[in-house]
Design an enzyme around this catalytic site. Structure first.
Site, PDB file in Angstrom:
ATOM      1  N   LYS A 548      -2.166   6.228  -5.857  1.00 47.95           N
ATOM      2  CA  LYS A 548      -1.579   5.052  -6.493  1.00 47.95           C
ATOM      3  C   LYS A 548      -2.358   3.846  -5.997  1.00 47.95           C
ATOM      4  CE  LYS A 548       2.398   6.290  -4.548  1.00 47.95           C
ATOM      5  NZ  LYS A 548       3.321   6.156  -5.644  1.00 47.95           N
ATOM      6  N   LYS A 554       3.773   0.182  -0.850  1.00 49.18           N
ATOM      7  CA  LYS A 554       3.710   1.609  -1.205  1.00 49.18           C
ATOM      8  C   LYS A 554       3.521   2.484   0.046  1.00 49.18           C
ATOM      9  CE  LYS A 554       1.804   0.533  -5.789  1.00 49.18           C
ATOM     10  NZ  LYS A 554       2.676   1.158  -6.803  1.00 49.18           N
ATOM     11  N   THR A 656       5.547   6.037 -11.921  1.00 54.61           N
ATOM     12  CA  THR A 656       5.401   7.011 -13.000  1.00 54.61           C
ATOM     13  C   THR A 656       4.533   8.170 -12.529  1.00 54.61           C
ATOM     14  OG1 THR A 656       3.664   5.558 -13.846  1.00 54.61           O
ATOM     15  CG2 THR A 656       5.775   5.523 -15.001  1.00 54.61           C
ATOM     16  N   LYS A 660       4.608  12.444 -13.079  1.00 49.97           N
ATOM     17  CA  LYS A 660       3.469  13.316 -13.426  1.00 49.97           C
ATOM     18  C   LYS A 660       3.376  14.476 -12.449  1.00 49.97           C
ATOM     19  CE  LYS A 660       1.407   9.154 -15.097  1.00 49.97           C
ATOM     20  NZ  LYS A 660       0.757   7.919 -14.640  1.00 49.97           N
TER      21      LYS A 660
END
Ligand code: 26Q
Length: 820
Positions: A548, A554, A656, A660
């Site tokens: 990412k 994060k 998202t 996946k």
């Protein structure tokens, strides 16, 4: 019923031969790989064109409502493979290639990567278009045709180096120029007004004009009737430069100065992700996209529905992807009031009912706030309209909250010399939605709580999704055909059918086949990364992946510090063993984001350190993927076993990538943030690893400031030791203090703010124990594979088809165009 437009194998061969001959004057044998790719793409394009025509005609015949999805980014990934898949023609092309001595893989590889986006927000827009076309809904995506997309990342000596992304060097085989829809976009100038015959006229003079030239990309739905389009606008100088300025003697102003900024508008995508940068050129990009799109949309509306503007909300929906296209609101007002001469109130009614807004972040640094001065100078008429929108809004707010000036200032469009675009979007659109259930709740109870109080009906949450075409069928063909064998092919059109897989989670033969496919996908990835980056990965180790954008929230650092602690244990204890793991990272940092770049450097230094240790390197490997992008993700998702989703709770609006991974069977280790909350609900505690501070507690900590990272540093010896290695020279003897900045940000409050604002230290212990459980569970192979199967089975709700249906039922109300 899809239109009959399939090409036979022989037609495909014939077309490739003849295109090579006619376009390049070569036979197949002499053709370069790029020429072959172009001939193939052109063949596929021919095949798309009859559906393209159908969409145009059907939309006109049925006077259908159309969606314009405006987004400053569309991260589509490559088109050829996806188009073959969605046309259901892959098999015929593969057969044709075989007879021509070509391979599908080889041809696909020649396509440049279209990187017209940074990350989640842009990729979401691309998944949405795939679903819109698949569901036969009339829609146009609209964005900028950046000459340079997101930079390509090189890792040199462990550090990120940015290389320009020249994706258009060989042209773009998919784009279709639409010169007759070119429009003029006007910047600067003077606002002039006059009363004539009881009417108020307003116009601009002496503007700096830029031509917006559209190039359309066909968006092929999966096995559907409709081809939608993605319109990309390119900026060009108008053929005559500003004559007034020229004759007034301002030669430079007339040609070079203005024109040079004009020439830059569609030059390059801003590489900041989740941060607002306040640049004037960015504002110009946003308005360029908006004004060009609106001018075209209204021209098309008039052509089909005539000049009565009152029907606009029934015939057009504008969805704005975050606030970046927020000037849709004043621009639509401007056109309706200044050009169509509608009364303000009627223009306002139309605007409110036509525009809807999606919010993608609660991070304060990402909320766009333009200096009023910049807005006034760059877009004087738009600024005036904002003033009037603000005046009327504040009047209402004052009636509702008399005397509460702070609150009103907080909710206003113009306040403290800034334009607050999010407030304008909420106040003057019909819907504001978050991108996961948790994110929607946070918008209501904190970020936009004041607005929620007075207009609760506008707020909603529609959880993001991903297209199962690209992310399962295209990325993971082996798993896809296993699914076909087990549960039939219905899941390809209705991802909820994946649930039928649940009983197979206990079927020994199925478990075996599923595990084998995961292993083959790991081998495939290992070969691929070896070819591209020279890395050597062992597919018999666990693939534990965090990919990412690099951002402190994060928390790639949480992952890396945990690895460092494991490394220290191995070094200390000659008997320490663990199931061997490959930790895979992929992340780009915004070029100006120093801290993020340090984290990349740190991960690479740690990687080298471990690789140099004879025993540790048997158990741990860190692979840092260079230039993580959509194509890499397509190879990696099917090969992943652990999905790292570590954001500080409340910060990741949805995520998202998490979806996946799940759809390809990876098991999540994550915080209760964004869509992870929904993943955890779906699969249950046995099939994911949840850790860390919950979002409400995080909010409480931020509100009270009651968190001392230093306490944790002082009490957790293992963690302290790892942190000390950031500055004691054990990692970088040549420059011991290399990562001291990282250390200080985690332990001390240097700039008056809170130390460790993303709670890395606070969540470390809980992350460590989740990792321990995960590591133990992995040893029971069958039990682990069962978790993977359950993850796939439960992933159907994350199909973007579901997301689009929700948007359509609640906001857009489009009718499908169906071939009779
Ligand atoms: C704004 C102004 C100037 C320059 C850059 C920007 C800018 C660019 C990109 C601001 C934000 C972004 C990107 C935001 C983004 O990708 N957000 C992500 O959106 C996903 C889709 O909804 C979510 O899943 C992620 O949680 C969210 O972080």
């Amino acid at each position: 019923m899809p239109l009959m437009n399939e090409y036979t194998k022989d037609q495909i061969k014939e077309s490739i031969h003849s295109k090579l001959l006619r376009h390049y004057g070569v036979e197949l044998e002499q053709a370069t790989p790029k020429q072959i790719y172009a001939a193939v793409a052109s063949t596929v394009r021919d095949q798309i064109m009859d559906k393209w025509l159908f969409e145009k005609q059907a939309r006109r015949d049925e006077k259908a409502k159309r969606l314009y999805y405006l987004s400053i980014e569309f991260l589509t990934g490559r088109w050829l493979h996806n188009n073959l898949l969605n046309l259901c023609s892959t098999k015929e092309y593969e057969e044709a290639f075989a007879e021509l001595g070509l391979t599908l893989r080889g041809v696909l590889h020649e396509e440049p990567e279209p990187a017209l986006g940074n990350g989640g927000l842009g990729r979401l827009a691309a998944c949405f278009l795939d679903s819109l076309a698949t569901l036969n809904l009339p829609a146009m995506g609209s964005t900028i045709r950046y000459e340079y997309g997101l930079f390509r990342q090189r890792i040199v000596d462990g550090q990120q180096v940015e290389v320009p992304d020249e994706w258009l060097t060989y042209g773009n085989a998919w784009e279709i120029p639409a010169y007759r829809d070119a429009v003029k976009v006007r910047f600067g100038g003077r606002v002039c007004e006059n009363w004539m015959g009881g009417k108020h006229y307003v116009w601009l003079e002496d503007t700096d004009d830029i031509m917006a030239v559209p190039y359309d990309l066909p968006i092929v739905g999966y096995d559907s009737d409709v081809v939608d389009r993605l319109r990309t606008w390119s900026a060009m100088l108008p053929d005559k430069f500003n004559l007034q300025k020229f004759s007034a003697g301002d030669y430079n102003g007339a040609s070079e100065e203005n024109d040079s900024i004009a020439a830059q508008i569609s030059k390059v995508l801003y590489p900041e992700d989740n941060t607002y940068n306040g640049k004037k050129l960015r504002l110009m990009q946003e308005y360029f996209l908006v004004s060009a799109t609106l001018q075209y949309a209204l021209k098309d509306y008039k052509r089909i529905h005539g000049n009565d503007m009152s029907l606009l909300p029934e015939k057009i929906a504008f969805q704005i992807n975050d606030t970046h296209p927020a000037t849709v609101i004043p621009e639509l007002m401007r056109i309706l009031v200044d050009e169509e001469h509608l009364p303000w109130e009627e223009a306002e009614r139309i605007t409110r009912n036509t525009v809807a807004y999606t919010n993608h972040t609660i991070m304060a640094e990402a909320l766009e706030k333009w200096p009023e001065k910049m807005m006034r100078e760059t877009l004087p008429r738009i600024y005036q309209i904002m003033q009037e929108l603000n005046r009327r809004l504040c009047q209402k707010l004052f009636d509702r909250f008399p005397g509460e000036w702070d609150r009103i200032g907080h909710m206003a469009i113009l306040a403290y010399d800034q334009v607050h675009t999010a407030n304008m979007c909420i106040a003057y659109s019909k819907a504001t939605n978050g991108v996961s259930q948790l994110h929607g709740d946070i918008l209501k109870r904190s970020t936009f709580a004041d607005y929620y109080k007075i207009m609760p009906e506008k707020f909603d949450a529609i959880t993001n999704g991903i297209t199962p075409r690209r992310w399962l069928m295209l990325a993971n063909p082996a798993l896809s055909s296993l699914l076909d064998d087990a549960i039939g092919t219905g899941w390809r059109k209705d991802a909820m059918e994946l649930e039928r897989l649940l009983p197979f989670a206990d079927d020994a033969a199925f478990i075996e086949r599923f595990a084998q496919i995961k292993h083959e996908n790991k081998e495939r990835f290992a070969r691929w990364i070896n070819r591209h980056q020279g890395l050597v990965l062992d597919p018999d180790t666990m693939f534990d992946v965090q990919v990412k954008r690099l951002h402190e929230y994060k928390r790639q650092l949480l992952n890396a510090l945990h690895i460092l602690v494991l490394f220290n244990r191995i070094c200390d204890d000659p008997n320490y063993t663990m199931a061997p793991r490959t930790f895979i990272f992929g992340a780009k940092a915004a070029p100006g984001y120093r801290r993020a770049k340090e984290i990349i450097h740190f991960i690479n230094v740690l990687s080298a350190k471990i690789a140099a240790h004879p025993r540790a390197s048997q158990m741990i490997k860190i692979a840092f993927l260079e230039n993580y992008n959509v194509s890499t993700a397509e190879m990696l998702m099917p090969a992943s076993e652990v999905s790292e989703q570590l954001s500080t709770a409340s910060k990741e609006a949805s995520g998202t990538g998490n979806m996946k991974f799940m759809m390809n069977g990876a098991v999540t280790i994550g915080t209760l943030d964004g869509a992870n909350v929904e993943i955890a609900d779906l699969v249950g505690d046995d099939n994911c690893y949840i850790f860390g501070t919950r979002s409400k507690e995080v909010e409480a900590i931020y509100a009270s400031g009651a968190y001392r990272a230093l306490d944790i540093y002082e009490t957790n010896a293992e963690l302290r030791r790892a942190l000390n290695m950031l500055f004691d020279g054990s990692l970088t003897p040549e420059n011991p203090k290399m990562f001291e900045g990282l250390f200080r940000a985690l332990v001390f409050s240097d700039n008056g703010g809170m130390a460790d604002p993303y709670l890395v230290l606070k969540d470390f212990g809980s992350y460590q124990s989740a990792q321990r459980r995960l590591g133990n569970d992995y040893l029971d192979r069958n039990a682990w594979v069962k978790k993977e199967i359950i993850n796939v089975a439960k992933s159907g709700v994350f199909s973007s088809d579901r997301t689009i249906k929700e948007y359509n039922d609640r906001i857009w109300h489009l009718q499908a165009l169906v071939q009779k």
